[in-house]
Design a protein around this motif. Sequence first.
Motif, short mmCIF file in Angstrom:
data_model
loop_
_atom_site.label_atom_id
_atom_site.label_comp_id
_atom_site.label_asym_id
_atom_site.label_seq_id
_atom_site.Cartn_x
_atom_site.Cartn_y
_atom_site.Cartn_z
N UNK A 92 0.83 -1.20 0.00
CA UNK A 92 0.00 0.00 0.00
C UNK A 92 0.87 1.26 0.00
N UNK A 93 0.22 2.40 -0.25
CA UNK A 93 0.95 3.67 -0.19
C UNK A 93 1.54 3.90 1.20
N UNK A 94 0.83 3.49 2.22
CA UNK A 94 1.32 3.66 3.59
C UNK A 94 2.62 2.88 3.80
N UNK A 97 5.43 4.74 1.88
CA UNK A 97 5.84 5.97 2.57
C UNK A 97 6.71 5.63 3.77
N UNK A 98 6.30 4.64 4.54
CA UNK A 98 7.09 4.24 5.71
C UNK A 98 8.47 3.74 5.29
N UNK A 99 8.53 2.90 4.27
CA UNK A 99 9.81 2.36 3.79
C UNK A 99 10.74 3.49 3.36
N UNK A 100 10.24 4.41 2.55
CA UNK A 100 11.06 5.54 2.07
C UNK A 100 11.48 6.43 3.24
N UNK A 101 10.58 6.70 4.18
CA UNK A 101 10.92 7.52 5.34
C UNK A 101 11.99 6.87 6.21
N UNK A 102 11.88 5.57 6.40
CA UNK A 102 12.88 4.86 7.22
C UNK A 102 14.25 4.91 6.54
N UNK A 103 14.28 4.67 5.23
CA UNK A 103 15.56 4.77 4.51
C UNK A 103 16.17 6.15 4.72
N UNK A 104 15.35 7.18 4.66
CA UNK A 104 15.83 8.55 4.82
C UNK A 104 16.38 8.86 6.19
N UNK A 105 15.94 8.15 7.20
CA UNK A 105 16.39 8.40 8.58
C UNK A 105 17.64 7.60 8.97
N UNK A 117 8.60 -9.17 -3.15
CA UNK A 117 8.23 -8.15 -2.17
C UNK A 117 8.84 -6.81 -2.54
N UNK A 118 10.12 -6.83 -2.90
CA UNK A 118 10.80 -5.59 -3.25
C UNK A 118 10.21 -4.99 -4.52
N UNK A 119 9.90 -5.83 -5.50
CA UNK A 119 9.32 -5.33 -6.76
C UNK A 119 8.00 -4.63 -6.50
N UNK A 120 7.20 -5.19 -5.60
CA UNK A 120 5.90 -4.60 -5.27
C UNK A 120 6.06 -3.21 -4.66
N UNK A 121 6.93 -3.08 -3.68
CA UNK A 121 7.09 -1.80 -3.00
C UNK A 121 7.86 -0.81 -3.88
N UNK A 122 8.79 -1.30 -4.68
CA UNK A 122 9.56 -0.43 -5.56
C UNK A 122 8.67 0.19 -6.62
N UNK A 123 7.76 -0.57 -7.19
CA UNK A 123 6.85 -0.05 -8.22
C UNK A 123 6.01 1.09 -7.66
N UNK A 124 5.44 0.89 -6.51
CA UNK A 124 4.62 1.92 -5.88
C UNK A 124 5.46 3.15 -5.57
N UNK A 125 6.66 2.95 -5.03
CA UNK A 125 7.52 4.07 -4.63
C UNK A 125 8.02 4.85 -5.84
N UNK A 126 8.45 4.17 -6.86
CA UNK A 126 8.96 4.87 -8.05
C UNK A 126 7.86 5.68 -8.73
N UNK A 127 6.63 5.20 -8.68
CA UNK A 127 5.51 5.96 -9.23
C UNK A 127 5.32 7.28 -8.49
N UNK A 128 5.77 7.33 -7.26
CA UNK A 128 5.64 8.54 -6.44
C UNK A 128 6.93 9.36 -6.38
N UNK A 129 7.91 9.03 -7.20
CA UNK A 129 9.13 9.83 -7.26
C UNK A 129 10.11 9.60 -6.14
N UNK A 130 10.18 8.40 -5.59
CA UNK A 130 11.10 8.10 -4.50
C UNK A 130 12.42 7.53 -5.02
#
Length: 167
Positions: A92-94, A97-105, A117-130
């Motif tokens: 999900x988007x949630x 967002x959590x994954x990208x925020x954690x990486x940033x911290x 699993x990574x492909x699923x979250x990467x697709x969603x994140x890349x669509x949002x410019x992460x």
Amino acid sequence: MTSHTTLQHVLDACAQSTRYVHYIAAEGAERQVDYALLRARALKLLGHFQQRGVAAGAEMILLLDGLEPFVDAFWACMLGRIAAVPLASGGTDQHRVKFVNVIGKMREPWVITERKTFARIETIARDDGADAAFARIAQRIIFVDDIAADEREGKVDAASADDTAFI
């Protein structure tokens, strides 16, 4: 009752016993793994981590769907003095967002995950410019799918009671 100062000591003591970890996936789907086998699997996974360059004091995001791979990775981190950072692996988007925020911290995070699993979250994140977050970890991703059964055991890095084990 025996007192232990680190999780490493707890696992070592359990590995000398006849006790098991019980994995319950669903009603009637239960599996037992004795602690000695759990410790041996964790040591092999730690060996893979160390071969890839993960050192004591590193931070490892555990982004794993399966219960057994999660437990093995958690104990590999404990044996190598690597701070485990478990995250839910939903798509999900949630979760993104959590994954990208954690990486940033984190300083220089490592990630252990499954390819799907990574492909699923990467697709969603890349669509949002992460893309920047993913560029930071591009060379620091370990896919459990790629780990061979004949890995060499890793070297335990003795923990102290003050070490960070889990974030």
